[in-house]
Design an enzyme around this catalytic site. Sequence first.
Site: not given
Length: 334
Positions: A116, A259, A289
């Site tokens: 990520c 993020h 996500n």
Amino acid sequence: MTQLQRVKISALGTYVPPRLLTNADLEKMVDTNNEWIMSRVGIKERHIAEKGVGTSDLAAEAARRALAQRGIDASELDAIIVATVTPDMMFPATACLVQDKIGATKVWGFDLQAGCSQFVYALQVGAQFVQTGAHKKVMVIGADVMSSIIDYTDRATCVLFGDGAGAVIVEPATEDDGDVGLLDFMHEVDGSGGCSLYMPGGGSLNPSSHETVDKKMHFVHQDGAAVFKFAVRKMSEACVDILKRNHLTGDDIDLMIPHQANLRIINATAERLKLPPEKVVINIERYGNTTGATIPLAMHTAIEEGRLKKGDLVLLAAVGAGFTVGTTLLRWAF
């Protein structure tokens, strides 16, 4: 000694597939419910690619939109970097597929994988080529089809992820741009956390076989508690450290674009920096996500909402599988 060139993000393009997977849909698939998902991670819906649509398809569309915004042809690009954990295939690189799809006839490129954190990692890699004068225009893309590696019978992971892509163009800043551009970055890895978030099958250690498929080794495996604990601590620490190195505090930041993995992680980081809600971009409710795409998608959200403007001091922050940690400090260029 050659003076390093200041680097800016000159364009942004994003794309998500049209199909939606809502919490109501997931309630019919696994033992979960909307209240639990919203309270634990803050996700209401996520976009899911149709079967046969690969990461390169999403990435290419985001790249086309970035090129259109910048008003240039793909042939003007020097390099393409694709940040992804879900390449179309082991090889060739997804960057090669994107190059062909957008008609970027004069580029080279490669993929970068850092979980990520991979978009902020790829952004800095692309920036270095421009900063040194080696290139003039580099396309940096974060794109993932996470639905391709999710076990939709695992309620711990299937609620978290969505599909999407975001692309930026990095190029030299000019005198007319003022003080905009990338200012600083701090990256870190802690490989001891590799066993907490990973996909064990398909690599050289566990090559694809009937056994790896039967054992569901080609799906995301996660120790949620360990990942959450590390992410809360390290995202906050990394943000504090980069601000301190630049003699700044949360008060100086116009916008934090984190993020989008978990609403509680984002809120904990904002609280540590003493940032009010209006200074933090959150769109996890709509996208989930999307791994490599979350930060560019959040940039797009901020622009849509009129919260991201030329000259704004912006803090990007991410924590991902590996474990990887990345922060970037920049002044927005448009």
